[in-house]
Design an enzyme around this catalytic site. Structure first.
Site, short mmCIF file in Angstrom:
data_model
loop_
_atom_site.label_atom_id
_atom_site.label_comp_id
_atom_site.label_asym_id
_atom_site.label_seq_id
_atom_site.Cartn_x
_atom_site.Cartn_y
_atom_site.Cartn_z
N PRO A 271 0.80 -1.22 0.00
CG PRO A 271 0.11 -0.93 2.19
CD PRO A 271 0.97 -1.78 1.33
N GLY A 272 0.28 2.30 -0.61
CA GLY A 272 0.84 3.64 -0.47
C GLY A 272 -0.13 4.45 0.37
NE ARG A 273 -5.61 6.08 -2.37
CZ ARG A 273 -5.42 7.05 -3.26
NH1 ARG A 273 -5.52 8.31 -2.89
NH2 ARG A 273 -5.16 6.78 -4.52
NE ARG A 309 -4.94 12.01 -4.28
CZ ARG A 309 -6.17 11.72 -3.95
NH1 ARG A 309 -6.83 12.49 -3.11
NH2 ARG A 309 -6.77 10.66 -4.45
CE1 TYR A 313 -5.12 11.19 -10.77
CE2 TYR A 313 -4.78 11.99 -8.54
CZ TYR A 313 -4.28 11.43 -9.69
OH TYR A 313 -2.97 11.08 -9.74
CB CYS A 341 -1.21 32.88 -13.33
SG CYS A 341 -1.85 34.14 -14.37
N1 LLP Z 1 1.71 -0.78 -6.24
C1 LLP Z 1 1.72 -0.37 -7.52
C2 LLP Z 1 2.33 -1.22 -8.54
C3 LLP Z 1 1.15 0.86 -7.88
O1 LLP Z 1 1.13 1.24 -9.14
C4 LLP Z 1 0.59 1.68 -6.86
C5 LLP Z 1 0.02 2.99 -7.19
C6 LLP Z 1 0.61 1.21 -5.53
C7 LLP Z 1 1.18 -0.03 -5.27
C8 LLP Z 1 0.03 1.99 -4.41
O2 LLP Z 1 -1.32 2.25 -4.57
P1 LLP Z 1 -2.16 2.84 -3.34
O3 LLP Z 1 -2.10 1.85 -2.23
O4 LLP Z 1 -1.50 4.11 -2.94
O5 LLP Z 1 -3.52 3.05 -3.88
N2 LLP Z 1 -1.72 9.73 -7.73
C9 LLP Z 1 -2.94 8.95 -7.51
C10 LLP Z 1 -2.63 7.51 -7.20
C11 LLP Z 1 -1.76 6.83 -8.22
C12 LLP Z 1 -1.41 5.42 -7.82
C13 LLP Z 1 -0.34 4.86 -8.68
N3 LLP Z 1 0.07 3.52 -8.33
C14 LLP Z 1 -3.78 9.61 -6.44
O6 LLP Z 1 -3.41 10.69 -5.97
O7 LLP Z 1 -4.84 9.09 -6.07
#
Ligand code: LLP
Length: 421
Positions: A271-273, A309, A313, A341
């Site tokens: 996870p990232g988010r 964001r 989106y 701007c």
């Molecule tokens: N693993 C892979 C291979 C990914 O491509 C991504 C996200 C993650 C993990 C993590 O995903 P998460 O758990 O964060 O959903 N900029 C966008 C999100 C782009 C995600 C790209 N890949 C936003 O602000 O919502």
């Protein structure tokens, strides 16, 4: 365990520190992160064998250091992210691998780096298999598979299906297994990430696809990665993720494969988010309040150069007002915009660019507006558009606020530019 807090329209402090003190000490706009929230999210995922942080969501080296100290490993999507991970103390070798390179291409620098340091690679295209095989035969690899469908909070974050550039197309599996063999590479793991902000219905489809794909590859598989995409709440009515259910679905796949293969299979989550969204606040000052016909605008010193964001989106972020003077108990509808701007520099917009008003406390110039749940894909997507400096970043831990990135100076912005002759 549900540790989430509800979003309120006003706030006086962040992690016990008055917002006005934070603004005075660090200036605005500034990203503020709460270390304790990150630790709570990590603990929620402990059932998984490996927690691999998708550092693209927030890659400040202080955040990575915190992850490392709590046993979280990372993925890297570029040589720059490998470098960051190393700067945060991650080693290049170990089990589980502290850093995995995962992408759909190798740029030349990344290929040299993974070959030189023997960094494990999660291949998202047949060309990556070919190129790695030629440069470093004899290695183990994992494959990122696009199962043919996807899901995300926006079309731009859906990473599965035939409109997505991500992963190896599921129908090309046999070809890739043969390609790996030809190049003396062993497929030791599979990875599926179908999108960011997904749901259980799609998840169970991914689980089925993973099971089937792993059975087709066979018993060389020792790891499966569930990717990221775990949703987080951005509104009071959003439910917190049932992590247990998420784990159970994946654990079932893992157990089925263990029975079939007769050896253990490690289950990774990426996870990232989920790990960093809720920990982050973008602190900005209201610098102008003006009426345009029927509409009222609160204009901040932060714009889409700081948080992209909403413009990308139409993402919704909770907002709260921190009064610098006399607090108001009245509310009014306001459109919240930034200093750039460009008319799209609006934080209260929906996908497609539709500008909306938000009911917010009546505020004055000099009050602060806090954009909440901004810890994921906030600072990392910032830019120098309009020659605005990248903001400062602050980590609050144990009641203390630490500056973890200095605000850029005007000179930092032009550093590296050259007038010829
Ligand atoms: N693993 C892979 C291979 C990914 O491509 C991504 C996200 C993650 C993990 C993590 O995903 P998460 O758990 O964060 O959903 N900029 C966008 C999100 C782009 C995600 C790209 N890949 C936003 O602000 O919502």
């Amino acid at each position: 365990m549900n540790t989430r807090q509800l979003f309120a329209p006003t706030r006086t402090e962040i992690c016990g520190i008055p917002v006005t003190d934070l603004a005075e000490k660090f200036g605005t706009p500034t990203y503020i992160y709460d270390a304790e929230t990150i630790r709570q999210r990590i603990e929620q995922l402990r059932q998984f064998d490996v927690i691999r942080f998708a550092q693209k969501a927030n890659s400040n080296i202080a955040v990575l250091d915190l992850m490392r100290k709590h046993g979280v490993v990372v993925d890297a999507v570029s040589s720059g992210e490998v470098h960051r991970a190393q700067r945060a103390g991650y080693e290049l070798h170990g089990a589980p691998h502290p850093i995995v390179y995962t992408a759909d291409i190798f740029d030349r620098e990344a290929l040299d780096l993974v070959v030189k340091h023997d960094i494990p690679v999660n291949c998202g295209s047949p060309d990556m298999i070919r190129q790695l095989g030629q440069a470093a035969p004899g290695r183990e690899i994992t494959l990122r598979i696009n199962p043919g469908f996807g899901h995300g909070h926006s079309a731009k974050t859906n990473t599965g299906g035939d409109h997505s550039k991500h992963g190896i197309w599921h129908e090309q599996l046999d070809e890739c297994v043969a390609l790996a063999k030809e190049n003396d590479l062993t497929i030791a793991g599979l990875h599926m990430h179908i999108g960011s902000g997904t749901d259980f219905e799609h998840l169970s489809q991914v689980c089925d696809a993973m099971r089937q794909t792993a059975l087709e590859v066979g018993s060389t598989i020792t790891t499966i990665s569930a990717g990221g995409g775990l949703p987080t709440p951005y509104k009071n009515e959003d439910e917190g993720l049932d992590v247990d259910r998420y784990f159970q679905l994946w654990d079932k796949v893992r157990k089925d494969l263990e029975t079939e293969f007769g050896h253990s299979v490690a289950l990774e989550i990426e996870p990232g988010r989920f790990l960093v969204a809720e920990c982050g606040y973008l602190l900005a000052e209201i610098r102008a309040i003006k009426k345009m016909g029927e509409n009222l605008f609160y204009l901040l010193d932060a714009g889409f150069n700081n948080l992209a964001r909403p413009i990308l989106y139409g993402s919704y972020h909770p907002m709260s007002i921190a009064f610098s003077g006399k607090p108001s108990t009245e509310f009014q509808n306001a459109i919240v915009g930034g200093p750039l701007c460009e008319s799209g520099d609006i934080f209260t917009q929906e996908e497609g660019g539709f500008v909306c008003a938000r009911e917010l406390p009546v505020a004055n110039v000099g009050d602060f507006l806090v954009i909440e749940c901004a810890g994921a894909y906030g600072f990392v997507m910032a830019s120098n558009y309009n020659s605005k400096p990248l903001s400062a970043e602050v980590l609050i831990d144990d009641g203390k606020a630490h500056l973890i990135r200095k605000r850029q100076t005007p000179e930092d912005i032009v550093a590296g530019e050259v007038i010829p002759g």
